[in-house]
Design a protein around this motif. Structure first.
Motif, PDB file in Angstrom:
ATOM      1  N   SER A  37     -66.190 -20.634  65.224  1.00 28.95           N
ATOM      2  CA  SER A  37     -66.179 -20.858  63.772  1.00 28.95           C
ATOM      3  C   SER A  37     -66.468 -22.316  63.432  1.00 28.95           C
ATOM      4  O   SER A  37     -67.547 -22.651  62.943  1.00 28.95           O
ATOM      5  CB  SER A  37     -64.830 -20.452  63.171  1.00 28.95           C
ATOM      6  N   TYR A  52     -54.225 -22.295  56.283  1.00 29.53           N
ATOM      7  CA  TYR A  52     -54.993 -21.144  56.753  1.00 29.53           C
ATOM      8  C   TYR A  52     -54.348 -20.728  58.066  1.00 29.53           C
ATOM      9  O   TYR A  52     -54.013 -21.576  58.897  1.00 29.53           O
ATOM     10  CB  TYR A  52     -56.466 -21.534  56.948  1.00 29.53           C
ATOM     11  N   VAL A  54     -56.048 -14.908  58.185  1.00 30.91           N
ATOM     12  CA  VAL A  54     -57.187 -14.313  58.888  1.00 30.91           C
ATOM     13  C   VAL A  54     -57.126 -12.790  58.746  1.00 30.91           C
ATOM     14  O   VAL A  54     -56.094 -12.181  59.009  1.00 30.91           O
ATOM     15  CB  VAL A  54     -57.146 -14.703  60.387  1.00 30.91           C
ATOM     16  N   GLN A  55     -58.236 -12.216  58.296  1.00 35.48           N
ATOM     17  CA  GLN A  55     -58.329 -10.749  58.179  1.00 35.48           C
ATOM     18  C   GLN A  55     -59.674 -10.327  58.760  1.00 35.48           C
ATOM     19  O   GLN A  55     -60.503  -9.701  58.083  1.00 35.48           O
ATOM     20  CB  GLN A  55     -58.181 -10.328  56.710  1.00 35.48           C
ATOM     21  N   ASP A  56     -59.846 -10.673  60.029  1.00 30.80           N
ATOM     22  CA  ASP A  56     -61.168 -10.577  60.653  1.00 30.80           C
ATOM     23  C   ASP A  56     -61.755  -9.166  60.723  1.00 30.80           C
ATOM     24  O   ASP A  56     -62.961  -8.992  60.706  1.00 30.80           O
ATOM     25  CB  ASP A  56     -61.090 -11.158  62.068  1.00 30.80           C
ATOM     26  N   PHE A  91     -64.444  -7.997  58.518  1.00 34.04           N
ATOM     27  CA  PHE A  91     -65.780  -8.555  58.697  1.00 34.04           C
ATOM     28  C   PHE A  91     -66.516  -7.916  59.868  1.00 34.04           C
ATOM     29  O   PHE A  91     -67.615  -8.311  60.208  1.00 34.04           O
ATOM     30  CB  PHE A  91     -65.694 -10.084  58.870  1.00 34.04           C
ATOM     31  N   GLN A 138     -65.139 -15.832  57.563  1.00 28.61           N
ATOM     32  CA  GLN A 138     -63.949 -15.994  56.744  1.00 28.61           C
ATOM     33  C   GLN A 138     -63.555 -17.461  56.592  1.00 28.61           C
ATOM     34  O   GLN A 138     -63.074 -17.877  55.533  1.00 28.61           O
ATOM     35  CB  GLN A 138     -62.791 -15.171  57.308  1.00 28.61           C
ATOM     36  N   TRP A 139     -63.777 -18.250  57.640  1.00 28.87           N
ATOM     37  CA  TRP A 139     -63.554 -19.697  57.531  1.00 28.87           C
ATOM     38  C   TRP A 139     -64.416 -20.262  56.400  1.00 28.87           C
ATOM     39  O   TRP A 139     -63.960 -21.081  55.593  1.00 28.87           O
ATOM     40  CB  TRP A 139     -63.923 -20.405  58.841  1.00 28.87           C
ATOM     41  N   TYR A 190     -60.540 -16.189  46.316  1.00 24.66           N
ATOM     42  CA  TYR A 190     -60.196 -15.843  47.693  1.00 24.66           C
ATOM     43  C   TYR A 190     -58.969 -14.955  47.656  1.00 24.66           C
ATOM     44  O   TYR A 190     -57.902 -15.408  47.261  1.00 24.66           O
ATOM     45  CB  TYR A 190     -59.919 -17.137  48.474  1.00 24.66           C
ATOM     46  N   TRP A 240     -57.619 -13.153  50.228  1.00 18.76           N
ATOM     47  CA  TRP A 240     -56.886 -12.913  51.480  1.00 18.76           C
ATOM     48  C   TRP A 240     -55.862 -14.017  51.689  1.00 18.76           C
ATOM     49  O   TRP A 240     -55.963 -14.833  52.613  1.00 18.76           O
ATOM     50  CB  TRP A 240     -57.862 -12.841  52.651  1.00 18.76           C
TER      51      TRP A 240
END
Ligand SMILES: NC(=O)c1ccc[n+]([C@@H]2O[C@H](COP(=O)([O-])OP(=O)(O)OC[C@H]3O[C@@H](n4cnc5c(N)ncnc54)[C@H](O)[C@@H]3O)[C@@H](O)[C@H]2O)c1
Length: 381
Positions: free
Chosen positions: A26, A110, A139-141, A144, A335-336, A349, A351
């Motif tokens: 990232s 974060y 983080v809600q990877d 994605f 997401q970053w 945002y 999340w």
């Protein structure tokens, strides 16, 4: 081109997620691309300060990537005015303390999930961060993942008609650690160290369900430990005190109640480590990590139940592949970038720590359901 910098302190950067996904894939990837392009034409350059416990490990990582800023003193790092964001990917049990320190120091937050070990702490963190006027994200990877992005597209595009069912199958084999090294850290299997598949995976299922299909209203779970003894990083045997499999039913607003199996005690390799089949009045879909296949009811062959005869049709090949239609970047990086834009450009945002707290809540209620052997309603936070 104008360049703006943003100072980010990274906790837990020597770990699996902190190093590979967040630092290398990232933040260093954003730097390799020349920084993050902003609306005003400038580029945002992440200045990275690594924080952790081991001087030797931090120095080694810093040198490997041409970085010079690292410290074993979190308090001193958080006191620096050039640091605007604190990111945490430490073991879960250390997270709350570090996030509290960062909020006290006025840093945007974060963090990896779960955001805390229990709901009360998670809600308190979200309140504190809001109260201090800080931006925050979790983080809600999985949202994605290309396969789930395509599934989301199908839902939003009305492909399913009325959704009848959704399921989730997450499973693979994590070696015990004696005859082959385990591919996950041993703390994952010790309850006292914040391990357990429910606290690990239910937060993921929560945001996937909430964001693609709707609010989770209730949970019923059967939770167990299939592999009682494991071997740690030093080759020593230990008792697995945390759950390694959870079989949950998540009742959603609107009535659909997806069962989702989560297990790292499934020998053999399934088609995909995560599969999410969905069926609606108009058609069905099966999403995996990258791909998603669909079949409309109009192209569904006429099924005939007859086990006396071999099946002559290759059903799988008749499904249609959902096209990419876009480039899918690494989900952590994507997401970053959204979070950085939220901090510097005030982009929306969703999340945030509240979303993270709802994930912790679902894990807590899932464990309660398993303990008490009953369905538990999920109250609004
Ligand atoms: N988003 C995802 O898909 C995903 C996947 C795996 C893990 N995670 C989360 O990321 C976090 C880290 O998981 P990981 O698999 O990278 O773990 P890991 O064991 O590989 O790394 C843990 C990190 O925490 C540090 N640490 C700080 N205090 C510690 C202590 N007292 N004991 C042990 N380590 C300590 C370690 O030095 C290391 O940097 C966890 O909270 C986990 O839930 C998220």
């Amino acid at each position: 081109m104008d360049r703006r910098t943003i100072g980010i302190a990274l906790g837990g950067v020597t770990g699996r997620m902190g190093y590979r996904q967040h630092l290398v894939r990232s933040l260093l990837a954003i730097r390799e691309a020349g920084g993050l392009p902003l609306r005003d034409g400038s580029r945002l350059w992440p200045e990275l300060a690594l924080v952790g416990r081991s001087e030797a490990k931090l120095r080694e990582i810093a040198e490997r990537h041409g970085l010079t800023d690292w410290s074993t003193d979190l308090t001193a790092t958080l006191a620096r005015p050039d640091i605007q964001i604190y990111f945490d990917a430490q073991v879960t049990s250390q997270r709350e303390k570090a996030l509290r320190m960062a909020i006290d120091a006025g840093k945007h937050i974060y963090t990896e999930k779960p955001i805390a070990e229990d709901l009360a702490a998670a809600v308190d963190l979200a309140r504190l961060a809001d109260g201090a006027g800080l931006k925050h994200g979790v983080v809600q990877d999985k949202l994605f993942l290309p396969g789930l992005r395509k599934l989301d597209r199908l839902v939003k595009g009305g492909f399913f008609g009325r959704i009848l069912s959704i399921r989730g199958e997450f499973g693979y084999w994590v070696f015990e650690g004696d005859w082959q090294p385990a591919q996950r850290p041993s703390w994952n299997y010790r309850a006292a160290d914040g391990g357990g598949i429910v606290v690990d995976m239910f937060p993921h299922w929560h945001y996937v369900l909430e964001q693609i299909f709707g609010r989770v209203n209730a949970v019923t779970a059967h939770v167990t430990t299939h592999v009682p003894t494991r071997w740690d990083e030093n080759g020593d045997a230990y008792e697995a005190t945390a759950d390694d499999a959870a079989y949950g039913i998540f009742q959603l607003e609107g009535g659909v109640g997806p069962p989702i199996n989560s297990s790292r005690a499934v020998p053999g390799c399934p088609h995909e480590l995560l599969e999410v089949p969905g069926a609606g009045t108009e058609g069905s879909a099966v999403a995996g990590l990258r791909n998603c296949r669909i079949q409309h009811r109009a192209t569904t062959p006429k099924p005939v139940w007859n086990p006396d005869l071999p099946v002559t049709e290759d059903f799988r090949s008749q499904w249609q592949v959902v096209p990419d239609n876009e480039e899918f970047d690494n989900g952590f990086k994507a997401q970053w970038e959204l979070f950085l834009r939220h901090v510097v450009e005030d982009e929306p945002y969703t999340w945030d720590l509240w979303a993270g707290a709802r994930g912790v809540q679902l894990a807590e209620l899932g464990l309660q359901s398993a303990r008490e052997g009953r369905r538990i309603e999920v109250p609004e936070l």
